[in-house]
Design an enzyme around this catalytic site. Structure first.
Site, PDB file in Angstrom:
ATOM      1  N   LYS A   1      29.207 -82.559  51.448  1.00 37.94           N
ATOM      2  CA  LYS A   1      30.538 -82.094  51.064  1.00 37.94           C
ATOM      3  C   LYS A   1      30.761 -80.601  51.317  1.00 37.94           C
ATOM      4  O   LYS A   1      31.907 -80.146  51.397  1.00 37.94           O
ATOM      5  CB  LYS A   1      30.800 -82.414  49.595  1.00 37.94           C
ATOM      6  CG  LYS A   1      31.035 -83.892  49.302  1.00 37.94           C
ATOM      7  CD  LYS A   1      32.402 -84.331  49.767  1.00 37.94           C
ATOM      8  CE  LYS A   1      32.758 -85.715  49.242  1.00 37.94           C
ATOM      9  NZ  LYS A   1      34.126 -86.124  49.609  1.00 37.94           N
TER      10      LYS A   1
ATOM     11  N   SER B   1      24.097 -89.274  52.214  1.00 35.23           N
ATOM     12  CA  SER B   1      25.166 -88.313  51.945  1.00 35.23           C
ATOM     13  C   SER B   1      24.888 -87.390  50.773  1.00 35.23           C
ATOM     14  O   SER B   1      25.591 -86.391  50.601  1.00 35.23           O
ATOM     15  CB  SER B   1      26.482 -89.056  51.697  1.00 35.23           C
ATOM     16  OG  SER B   1      26.364 -89.943  50.598  1.00 35.23           O
TER      17      SER B   1
END
Length: 513
Positions: A50, A304
């Site tokens: 992110k 992720s």
């Protein structure tokens, strides 16, 4: 797509992000009979991808917008990305997070200088509150996924993958929450290498993108599961839905057990712990690999993130074996008579027992909750069930029963009225096949077993709580048998927890002394 490729190539991410490794997974590759690679976004400064999209978006703000400050809504990883990016650029950041956000992510946001506001149970409620604060205070909202600059920042992962692996790639698997990562990766990969499949993966209980693609319009889910909190989004973004519906080859779904199994796979190959959303793409990859044994290139999954709460590890460990089809949970009815417990264990043979819960019940039947380790062969489970049924055992396969896995397994037992002469002992058993049968041969053939609880904890010794009906006149001989058995034990008959929840007046006839 051309516009997004330009944006991706022009994205500013490496002031704060690294080019993460693309690592082989040798153990999983051997099991799945093909090359499996993992894109290691867990290695980023915030342990998540992110940071890429957040920083790329914030660097493009005007000076006036920077002076006012930024705000975002996030379950945690985007929040950390915004907080770190704002700190790097000297900008004030307000972060609205659901109250269900893991504490590790809240603490990390505060570490990076973000002001945390907790609001709502899920992302959508936090998002609505953040938009109110944006309007009230003149802040700039940094969307976690539905923004071209955020999408472009995440798309740099696709650039790196194609640079790092020039050999054939059959498919890249991408986790989907709102769809920003999938949109960015697919935009670049499909432009440069359209033959490569880009496949999104969502949790079964938070599949907002798949629902939108199936309906050909964005839909709002009634609720989402929070186990994979990083992808718990009720509605896909406007721009991400447009891109994903055009560019993704498929969207697969994974359940909690499959995500837990993928967390374990990553640990076994990398010695790192992925968060559930971080392992989501690998869970989808494994399903695809099983369904497509003949493949023409590598399969790549994006890890992720690794922002896992430590207290969630126990749940992950318990569910991983079932998700890998390496454990079966059974409810078995056996005759409530002396020796039947031992006969049942003999039928199980040398199978590795992972759990055994039993409590004496008055009547002709007893119910045993048992977990058994499987070798992972598809036919083994069916053969075991057939074997037990052929011996007239009433068997219920509860491996997929959520209530059983989460609650019932811990609630087997209770008080037994008028159960006399019960002694309760806590043993350490060697963790090897045959240890339980040795115990039953030593003491279970002579005295009635009234209680048994065992769970595999991954150590060399298993911990067992066992109850036996031993009359006072047999206590000395019983102690001799225990000594001959050689298993370390503690007498728990006087334990107040046992007395409160499992014992009764009839059984309070002393201990071994």
């Amino acid at each position: 797509m051309t516009d997004y490729v330009r944006r991706i190539l022009d994205a500013r991410v490496y002031d704060v992000a690294i080019q993460s490794a693309l690592d082989p997974m040798p153990r999983l590759s051997a099991r799945l009979k093909g090359q499996i690679l993992l894109k290691r976004e867990d290695l980023q400064p915030i342990f998540s991808f992110k940071i890429r999209g957040a920083y790329n978006r914030i660097t493009r703000l005007s000076q006036a917008a920077r002076d006012q400050g930024v705000i975002c809504a996030s379950a945690g990883n985007h929040a950390q990305g915004v907080a770190l990016s704002a700190q790097k650029l000297g900008i004030a950041a307000t972060i609205v997070m659901p109250v269900t956000t893991p504490q590790i992510k809240i603490d990390a946001v505060r570490h990076w200088g973000g002001k945390v506001v907790l609001h709502g149970d899920a992302f959508d409620e936090a998002y609505a509150h953040a938009k109110l604060l944006e309007a009230e205070r003149g802040l700039t909202f940094i969307h976690p996924f539905d923004d071209p600059d955020v999408i472009a920042g995440q798309g740099t992962i696709g650039v790196e993958i194609l640079q790092q692996h020039a050999d054939p790639i059959e498919a890249i698997f991408v986790p989907i929450g709102g769809g920003g990562l999938a949109s960015g990766v697919a935009s670049y990969v499909k432009f440069l290498r359209p033959e490569i499949k880009v496949i999104g993966v969502e949790p079964v209980d938070a599949a907002s993108m798949k629902a939108a693609i199936d309906a050909k319009e964005r839909v709002v889910l009634d609720r989402v599961g929070l186990f994979a909190d990083g992808v718990a989004v009720r509605q896909a973004g406007v721009e991400t839905f447009r891109l994903c519906s055009q560019l993704l080859d498929d969207v697969l779904l994974a359940d909690t057990d499959e995500m837990c199994a993928a967390v374990k796979d990553i640990f076994e190959d990398m010695r790192v712990i992925a968060e559930p959303a971080g392992a989501l793409a690998l869970a989808g990859l494994k399903s695809y690999a099983t369904a497509h044994p003949k493949r023409s290139g590598a399969l790549i999954a994006i890890n992720s993130g690794a922002n896992m709460n430590f207290d969630r590890l126990r749940h992950v460990a318990e569910r991983a074996e079932i998700g890998e089809a390496r454990e079966i949970l059974l409810g078995v009815t056996i005759p409530e008579q002396q020796g039947s417990y031992r006969r049942f264990v003999q039928v199980l043979g040398n199978r590795n027992i992972t759990e055994f819960n039993y409590r004496y019940a008055q009547g002709s039947e007893a119910h045993v909750f048992v977990g058994l380790k499987l070798r992972g062969e598809g036919r083994e489970k069916a053969e075991l069930l057939a074997q037990l049924k052929a011996l007239d055992y009433d068997v219920l396969d509860i491996s997929a029963n959520e209530a059983a896995k989460i609650h019932v397994r811990y609630m087997v037992g209770g008080r037994v009225p008028n159960l006399a002469d019960e002694i309760v002992l806590r043993f350490e058993f060697p963790e090897r096949p045959g240890a339980l049968l040795k115990f039953l041969d030593g003491v279970g053939a002579q005295w009635n077993i009234t209680l048994f609880h065992y769970r595999n904890h991954g150590a060399d010794y298993g911990r067992v709580l066992a109850g036996l009906q031993v009359p006072q006149q047999d206590r000395a001989r019983f102690s001799e048998q225990l000594a001959a058995l050689g298993y370390p034990y503690e007498d728990e008959t006087a334990n107040p927890a046992y007395r409160m929840f499992l014992g009764n007046q009839a059984s309070s006839s002393g201990t071994l002394g």
